[in-house]
Design an enzyme around this catalytic site. Structure first.
Site, PDB file in Angstrom:
ATOM      1  N   ILE A 111       0.802  -1.208  -0.069  1.00  0.00           N
ATOM      2  CA  ILE A 111      -0.050   0.050   0.068  1.00  0.00           C
ATOM      3  C   ILE A 111       0.907   1.245   0.045  1.00  0.00           C
ATOM      4  O   ILE A 111       0.243   2.367  -0.595  1.00  0.00           O
ATOM      5  CB  ILE A 111      -1.083  -0.126   1.242  1.00  0.00           C
ATOM      6  CG1 ILE A 111      -2.198   1.140   1.076  1.00  0.00           C
ATOM      7  CG2 ILE A 111      -0.123   0.140   2.463  1.00  0.00           C
ATOM      8  CD1 ILE A 111      -3.284   1.096   2.122  1.00  0.00           C
ATOM      9  N   THR A 112       2.058   1.149   0.455  1.00  0.00           N
ATOM     10  CA  THR A 112       2.866   2.472   0.573  1.00  0.00           C
ATOM     11  C   THR A 112       3.630   2.644  -0.827  1.00  0.00           C
ATOM     12  O   THR A 112       4.275   3.656  -0.893  1.00  0.00           O
ATOM     13  CB  THR A 112       3.867   2.307   1.560  1.00  0.00           C
ATOM     14  OG1 THR A 112       4.921   1.150   1.420  1.00  0.00           O
ATOM     15  CG2 THR A 112       3.284   2.276   3.079  1.00  0.00           C
ATOM     16  N   GLN A 120       3.957   2.848  -5.270  1.00  0.00           N
ATOM     17  CA  GLN A 120       3.037   3.900  -6.048  1.00  0.00           C
ATOM     18  C   GLN A 120       1.679   3.278  -6.693  1.00  0.00           C
ATOM     19  O   GLN A 120       0.876   3.876  -6.300  1.00  0.00           O
ATOM     20  CB  GLN A 120       3.843   3.803  -7.351  1.00  0.00           C
ATOM     21  CG  GLN A 120       3.042   4.572  -8.532  1.00  0.00           C
ATOM     22  CD  GLN A 120       3.864   4.302 -10.064  1.00  0.00           C
ATOM     23  OE1 GLN A 120       4.325   5.211 -10.552  1.00  0.00           O
ATOM     24  NE2 GLN A 120       3.741   2.981 -10.424  1.00  0.00           N
ATOM     25  N   ARG A 160       5.436  -4.174   6.184  1.00  0.00           N
ATOM     26  CA  ARG A 160       6.422  -4.857   6.867  1.00  0.00           C
ATOM     27  C   ARG A 160       7.028  -4.004   8.197  1.00  0.00           C
ATOM     28  O   ARG A 160       6.877  -2.793   8.148  1.00  0.00           O
ATOM     29  CB  ARG A 160       7.495  -5.195   5.909  1.00  0.00           C
ATOM     30  CG  ARG A 160       7.257  -6.124   4.746  1.00  0.00           C
ATOM     31  CD  ARG A 160       8.442  -6.414   4.240  1.00  0.00           C
ATOM     32  NE  ARG A 160       9.354  -7.170   4.750  1.00  0.00           N
ATOM     33  CZ  ARG A 160      10.606  -7.448   4.430  1.00  0.00           C
ATOM     34  NH1 ARG A 160      11.348  -6.684   3.639  1.00  0.00           N
ATOM     35  NH2 ARG A 160      11.432  -8.322   5.026  1.00  0.00           N
ATOM     36  N   ASP A 173       3.887  -9.868   6.922  1.00  0.00           N
ATOM     37  CA  ASP A 173       5.159 -10.071   5.954  1.00  0.00           C
ATOM     38  C   ASP A 173       4.741 -11.171   5.074  1.00  0.00           C
ATOM     39  O   ASP A 173       4.263 -12.278   5.397  1.00  0.00           O
ATOM     40  CB  ASP A 173       6.394 -10.612   6.864  1.00  0.00           C
ATOM     41  CG  ASP A 173       7.585  -9.915   6.045  1.00  0.00           C
ATOM     42  OD1 ASP A 173       7.602 -10.592   5.025  1.00  0.00           O
ATOM     43  OD2 ASP A 173       8.432  -9.428   6.546  1.00  0.00           O
ATOM     44  N   LEU A 195       0.011  -6.483  -4.155  1.00  0.00           N
ATOM     45  CA  LEU A 195       0.697  -5.580  -4.896  1.00  0.00           C
ATOM     46  C   LEU A 195       2.352  -5.468  -4.644  1.00  0.00           C
ATOM     47  O   LEU A 195       3.253  -4.905  -5.309  1.00  0.00           O
ATOM     48  CB  LEU A 195       0.202  -4.144  -5.131  1.00  0.00           C
ATOM     49  CG  LEU A 195      -1.266  -3.768  -5.350  1.00  0.00           C
ATOM     50  CD1 LEU A 195      -1.459  -2.208  -5.557  1.00  0.00           C
ATOM     51  CD2 LEU A 195      -1.435  -4.486  -6.724  1.00  0.00           C
ATOM     52  N   SER A 210       2.923  -8.771 -14.643  1.00  0.00           N
ATOM     53  CA  SER A 210       3.753  -7.785 -15.020  1.00  0.00           C
ATOM     54  C   SER A 210       4.257  -8.121 -16.369  1.00  0.00           C
ATOM     55  O   SER A 210       4.448  -9.261 -17.113  1.00  0.00           O
ATOM     56  CB  SER A 210       5.281  -7.623 -14.213  1.00  0.00           C
ATOM     57  OG  SER A 210       6.090  -6.931 -14.993  1.00  0.00           O
ATOM     58  N   GLU A 220       6.933  -7.564 -17.768  1.00  0.00           N
ATOM     59  CA  GLU A 220       8.235  -8.072 -17.925  1.00  0.00           C
ATOM     60  C   GLU A 220       8.291  -9.822 -17.993  1.00  0.00           C
ATOM     61  O   GLU A 220       9.309 -10.520 -18.514  1.00  0.00           O
ATOM     62  CB  GLU A 220       8.978  -7.927 -16.589  1.00  0.00           C
ATOM     63  CG  GLU A 220       9.465  -6.680 -16.363  1.00  0.00           C
ATOM     64  CD  GLU A 220      10.620  -5.983 -17.504  1.00  0.00           C
ATOM     65  OE1 GLU A 220      11.370  -6.988 -17.580  1.00  0.00           O
ATOM     66  OE2 GLU A 220      10.688  -5.077 -17.831  1.00  0.00           O
ATOM     67  N   TYR A 254      13.255 -11.131 -11.596  1.00  0.00           N
ATOM     68  CA  TYR A 254      11.962 -10.431 -11.571  1.00  0.00           C
ATOM     69  C   TYR A 254      11.000 -11.064 -12.225  1.00  0.00           C
ATOM     70  O   TYR A 254       9.868 -11.472 -11.924  1.00  0.00           O
ATOM     71  CB  TYR A 254      12.057  -8.952 -11.508  1.00  0.00           C
ATOM     72  CG  TYR A 254      10.718  -8.270 -11.580  1.00  0.00           C
ATOM     73  CD1 TYR A 254      10.095  -8.085 -10.143  1.00  0.00           C
ATOM     74  CD2 TYR A 254      10.180  -7.903 -12.762  1.00  0.00           C
ATOM     75  CE1 TYR A 254       8.944  -7.494 -10.193  1.00  0.00           C
ATOM     76  CE2 TYR A 254       8.939  -7.297 -12.450  1.00  0.00           C
ATOM     77  CZ  TYR A 254       8.463  -6.919 -11.482  1.00  0.00           C
ATOM     78  OH  TYR A 254       7.013  -6.273 -11.531  1.00  0.00           O
ATOM     79  N   GLY A 262       9.340   5.793  -7.989  1.00  0.00           N
ATOM     80  CA  GLY A 262      10.814   5.652  -7.232  1.00  0.00           C
ATOM     81  C   GLY A 262      11.644   6.349  -8.126  1.00  0.00           C
ATOM     82  O   GLY A 262      11.687   5.934  -9.558  1.00  0.00           O
ATOM     83  N   ARG A 268       9.119   0.704 -24.493  1.00  0.00           N
ATOM     84  CA  ARG A 268       7.977   0.300 -23.479  1.00  0.00           C
ATOM     85  C   ARG A 268       6.696   0.869 -23.861  1.00  0.00           C
ATOM     86  O   ARG A 268       6.524   2.058 -24.462  1.00  0.00           O
ATOM     87  CB  ARG A 268       8.676   0.667 -22.126  1.00  0.00           C
ATOM     88  CG  ARG A 268       9.711   0.039 -21.424  1.00  0.00           C
ATOM     89  CD  ARG A 268       9.326  -1.435 -21.306  1.00  0.00           C
ATOM     90  NE  ARG A 268      10.728  -2.134 -20.613  1.00  0.00           N
ATOM     91  CZ  ARG A 268      11.805  -2.649 -21.492  1.00  0.00           C
ATOM     92  NH1 ARG A 268      11.579  -2.558 -22.869  1.00  0.00           N
ATOM     93  NH2 ARG A 268      12.815  -3.185 -21.003  1.00  0.00           N
TER      94      ARG A 268
END
Length: 330
Positions: free
Chosen positions: A10-11, A13, A34, A57, A79, A124, A126, A148, A184, A216
């Protein structure tokens, strides 16, 4: 009675935009965080009083079970992940624990506590990696090119497996790159717009980047969280690609951002070979026709509008930081 939703991450983006959206829909919003000696709640500071945060966690199965049992949410949006691709090369095992096995722990907790909980998994683009076709849709073969991406493929298929094996209402949103002023600074979009603001204001001389030819499908995170919610409102669970259908190169991103503030990017950008990935994903472009048709979703913010939004935000942030000056010495 209002619906209850639990958001992991939740913290971040996406979590912050999703929390805002769900509050607007009348939800009771809970967030899983966490335990940390420092609080990183900047993205949700403006809604902090309206959401309830809980410590748990993705590495700790029991903490997830206890949390679900205490909240009894109607919907869970997973998320949380080790989300920065280059870092996944530095910490591949931890990436797997969070981004792959963490999904299994959450699904298993749902199965134990209340199998009627609706579950959203943040998949994703990716996962497509070394793409086999363009544009990519829900049936395109996965060929991940990073720890990832591999972990996300696991998370995606374990969600499908729990849906088919146990009847869990599990949906995966295969989201292509989505950005915002809350991104970020380690991500290339925000790295570019922050540098543009600092160069424009005379606080930075150069911007070092890796592969300018990578392409992208970039959209606005605020648009994409609507699609997450729409998936869990359907009669049947399914998987959806969420994308704009347009692709732009890193070079075009740079040119658009610098041009917006009246600068020639070629005077400021330098190529740093250290910033090129071990296995590059050269191009990604999504086909979101299924999401448009079934969910009625469509993006509202254009590529140029997104870049300008982020540059404007960074200009304001840098000006404010400059005016306030350095904080007290620690």
């Amino acid at each position: 009675m209002s619906k209850r939703a639990l958001i992991t991450g939740i913290t971040g983006q996406d979590g912050s935009y999703l929390a805002e959206f769900l509050l607007e829909q009348g939800y009771e919003v809970h967030g899983m965080v966490r335990r940390s000696s420092t609080e990183g709640f900047e993205r949700i500071r403006h809604i902090r009083a309206r959401v309830t945060l809980h410590q748990a966690d993705l590495l700790d199965q029991l903490s997830i079970v206890r949390l679900l049992d205490a909240i009894r949410p109607h919907e869970v949006y997973n998320l949380a992940a080790m989300s920065f691709v280059p870092t996944s090369w530095e910490q591949p095992l931890l990436t797997g624990e969070f981004t792959a096995l963490g999904v299994t722990r959450m699904l298993e907790a749902i199965r134990q506590v209340d199998s009627g909980i609706r579950f959203y998994q943040a998949s994703s683009s990716e996962m497509f990696g070394d793409v086999r076709e363009e544009p990519q849709n829900e049936n395109t073969r996965f060929w991940p090119r990073s720890p990832y991406g591999v972990a996300k493929v696991y998370g995606h298929w374990i969600t499908v497996n729990y849906r088919e094996s146990f009847g869990i209402f599990g949906c995966s949103g295969i989201l292509f790159n989505h950005e915002s002023p809350r991104r970020g600074k380690e991500f290339v979009t925000r790295k570019v717009t922050d540098a543009v603001a600092r160069i424009k204001l005379g606080l930075q001389d150069k911007l070092r980047l890796g592969n300018l030819d990578a392409m992208r499908d970039w959209g606005f995170a605020g648009d994409y969280v609507r699609a997450m919610w729409m998936m869990l409102q359907q009669d049947k669970p399914d998987d959806y690609v969420v994308a704009t259908g347009e692709k732009h190169s890193v070079r075009e991103l740079v040119e658009t951002a610098f041009l917006y503030v009246g600068l020639d990017w070629r005077k400021y950008v330098e190529i740093d070979p250290q910033l090129i990935r071990p296995a590059e994903v050269c191009t990604l472009r999504g086909d979101a026709s299924k999401a448009r048709r079934v969910l009625g979703w469509q993006p509202h913010v254009s590529f140029t509008g997104l870049v300008r939004m982020m540059v404007d935000s960074d200009l304001e942030t840098v000006r404010r930081e400059t005016a306030e000056g350095p904080g007290p010495a620690s």
